[in-house]
Design a protein around this motif. Structure first.
Motif, PDB file in Angstrom:
ATOM      1  N   GLN A  73      37.211  35.206  32.609  1.00  0.00           N
ATOM      2  CA  GLN A  73      38.219  36.232  32.347  1.00  0.00           C
ATOM      3  C   GLN A  73      39.609  35.663  32.624  1.00  0.00           C
ATOM      4  O   GLN A  73      39.750  34.551  33.109  1.00  0.00           O
ATOM      5  CB  GLN A  73      37.942  37.457  33.207  1.00  0.00           C
ATOM      6  CG  GLN A  73      36.581  38.097  32.936  1.00  0.00           C
ATOM      7  CD  GLN A  73      36.252  39.229  33.882  1.00  0.00           C
ATOM      8  OE1 GLN A  73      36.996  40.187  34.006  1.00  0.00           O
ATOM      9  NE2 GLN A  73      35.116  39.109  34.563  1.00  0.00           N
ATOM     10  N   GLN A 195      39.981  36.671  21.530  1.00  0.00           N
ATOM     11  CA  GLN A 195      40.540  37.735  20.696  1.00  0.00           C
ATOM     12  C   GLN A 195      41.142  37.285  19.375  1.00  0.00           C
ATOM     13  O   GLN A 195      41.901  38.034  18.751  1.00  0.00           O
ATOM     14  CB  GLN A 195      41.581  38.509  21.501  1.00  0.00           C
ATOM     15  CG  GLN A 195      42.806  37.713  21.903  1.00  0.00           C
ATOM     16  CD  GLN A 195      42.642  36.924  23.197  1.00  0.00           C
ATOM     17  OE1 GLN A 195      41.540  36.788  23.715  1.00  0.00           O
ATOM     18  NE2 GLN A 195      43.728  36.408  23.719  1.00  0.00           N
ATOM     19  N   GLY A 199      35.978  37.721  19.115  1.00  0.00           N
ATOM     20  CA  GLY A 199      35.644  39.088  19.489  1.00  0.00           C
ATOM     21  C   GLY A 199      36.826  39.816  20.072  1.00  0.00           C
ATOM     22  O   GLY A 199      37.972  39.411  19.887  1.00  0.00           O
ATOM     23  N   PRO A 200      36.587  40.906  20.801  1.00  0.00           N
ATOM     24  CA  PRO A 200      37.683  41.635  21.437  1.00  0.00           C
ATOM     25  C   PRO A 200      38.267  40.836  22.598  1.00  0.00           C
ATOM     26  O   PRO A 200      37.654  39.887  23.102  1.00  0.00           O
ATOM     27  CB  PRO A 200      37.000  42.913  21.958  1.00  0.00           C
ATOM     28  CG  PRO A 200      35.648  42.945  21.329  1.00  0.00           C
ATOM     29  CD  PRO A 200      35.274  41.538  21.023  1.00  0.00           C
ATOM     30  N   GLY A 202      39.243  39.976  26.409  1.00  0.00           N
ATOM     31  CA  GLY A 202      38.539  40.191  27.677  1.00  0.00           C
ATOM     32  C   GLY A 202      37.674  39.043  28.121  1.00  0.00           C
ATOM     33  O   GLY A 202      37.298  38.962  29.294  1.00  0.00           O
ATOM     34  N   THR A 243      32.473  43.182  25.688  1.00  0.00           N
ATOM     35  CA  THR A 243      33.112  42.103  24.946  1.00  0.00           C
ATOM     36  C   THR A 243      32.147  40.954  24.715  1.00  0.00           C
ATOM     37  O   THR A 243      32.080  40.385  23.609  1.00  0.00           O
ATOM     38  CB  THR A 243      34.360  41.608  25.704  1.00  0.00           C
ATOM     39  OG1 THR A 243      35.290  42.681  25.814  1.00  0.00           O
ATOM     40  CG2 THR A 243      35.022  40.453  24.974  1.00  0.00           C
ATOM     41  N   CYS A 247      31.016  39.535  21.081  1.00  0.00           N
ATOM     42  CA  CYS A 247      31.151  38.105  20.767  1.00  0.00           C
ATOM     43  C   CYS A 247      29.833  37.535  20.264  1.00  0.00           C
ATOM     44  O   CYS A 247      29.807  36.734  19.313  1.00  0.00           O
ATOM     45  CB  CYS A 247      31.616  37.332  22.004  1.00  0.00           C
ATOM     46  SG  CYS A 247      33.338  37.624  22.475  1.00  0.00           S
TER      47      CYS A 247
END
Length: 360
Positions: A73, A195, A199-200, A202, A243, A247
């Protein structure tokens, strides 16, 4: 519902197939009676999701067995600190190649932990090209050499992987990750925020060679210690489970598209079409040296910045979203990540033609 073509630099557009699968599984993931957002990260269901995502990523990139894949993260910004904390390994200097805004941030942060030397940077500080390799002042005793393969803001991209000898090469792949095949074995470490192509926001992917971990600076937080993260299977604390799950779906989607070679062909075609139009238009301009232009992030300017607001307003009305350039460079920027279909580029070119015809 009408979806726009989202040219955002990140968080970025995601594959519609993936979003639909997420929607279908949102309330009940594969008969568990709960959403992935509600699962224990220690439970069998989520562990299977995490393991499959890691294995798919390893397969797509052909990651050698002597590398660890970590799901961390803090974004690339967190890695600006984590890299020197983990990779100095008793040395006190590291080399940084700076070709844009993110490279500047990386070397500034590293200077808090070591002698971070800028060994290459455009002399005029206008980030429109990659400095010639012969002009780099590399230190063979440096702990590592860091560079940014693709600068999201300025749209500057390295055409190939630089040769830095025996010093470990470290790369912030955030905005070009999974856009084409890469030879992981040429790097000591790569990292990338999710991101853009994965994926999103995070999750940050870290892929690091085994021999480079385990000897950290004393002040290194446990959650940034690569060896400890690896030992904890990326679950020292509760990870961003949802997330990670998305992914994994995007990675499977890339496989279904034909893998990274297919992604490369698509991305080269999209970028080539947009650059060809810009260059031939006589109206729009891209400032980057052609051989160093990004596939992922295409900045361009209009003849008169006073027209920018009208351009953006018309683009939004035409279903072309988030084209405003970064505040530090102005103009426009079209980000063409994996999930952007060629139809989006076609629609953008058509709109740009009409705008130039009307205002030229």
């Amino acid at each position: 519902m009408t979806r726009v073509f989202n040219f955002s630099a990140g968080p970025a557009t995601l594959p519609v197939d993936v979003l639909q699968q997420v929607q279908d599984e949102l309330l009940d993931w594969q008969g568990t009676g709960m959403s992935v957002m509600e699962m224990s990260h220690r439970g069998k269901a989520f562990v299977s999701i995490a393991e499959q995502a890691t294995e798919t990523l390893k397969t797509l990139l052909n990651v050698p067995d002597n590398y660890k894949i970590l799901w961390m993260q803090g974004g690339a910004t967190g890695q600006f600190s984590a890299v020197p904390m983990n990779l100095l390994r008793g040395r006190d200097t590291a080399d940084y190649v700076v070709t844009g805004s993110w490279g500047k941030k990386a070397v500034k942060e590293a200077a808090r932990y070591c002698s971070a030397q800028t060994v290459a940077r455009p002399v005029d500080d206008k980030f429109t090209h990659v400095p010639d390799r012969d002009d780099w002042t590399l230190n063979p005793e440096a702990a590592y050499v860091h560079y940014t393969p693709n600068e999201t803001i300025e749209g500057v991209e390295f055409p190939d992987v630089p040769d830095v000898g025996d010093v470990p090469l470290v790369a912030d792949f955030s905005s070009t990750f999974l856009s084409r095949p890469i030879d992981v074995g040429r790097f000591g470490m790569i990292y990338a925020g999710a991101q853009k192509n994965l994926g999103p926001a995070g999750v940050t992917i870290v892929i690091v060679r085994d021999d480079l971990i385990g000897d950290v600076l004393p002040q290194t937080p446990t959650v940034l210690d690569y060896a400890k993260v690896a030992d904890g299977e990326s679950m020292l604390n509760t990870p961003p489970c949802f997330t990670w799950y998305v992914c994994g779906l995007v990675l499977q989607w890339i496989q279904r598209q034909g893998g990274l070679k297919a992604m490369a062909a698509r991305n080269a075609a999209k970028a080539g079409k947009l650059y060809a139009f810009i260059d031939a238009s006589g109206y729009y301009r891209n400032p980057v040296k052609p051989e160093h232009r990004s596939w992922m992030n295409v900045p361009f300017t209009l003849p008169d910045a006073a027209l920018d607001a009208d351009f953006l307003k018309g683009a939004e009305a035409a279903g072309l979203s988030t084209l405003k350039g970064h505040r530090s460079v102005g103009g426009m920027r079209a980000s063409l990540y994996n999930a952007m279909p060629e139809a989006g580029v076609d629609a953008l070119v058509d709109y740009m033609k009409e705008f130039a015809k009307k205002n030229g």
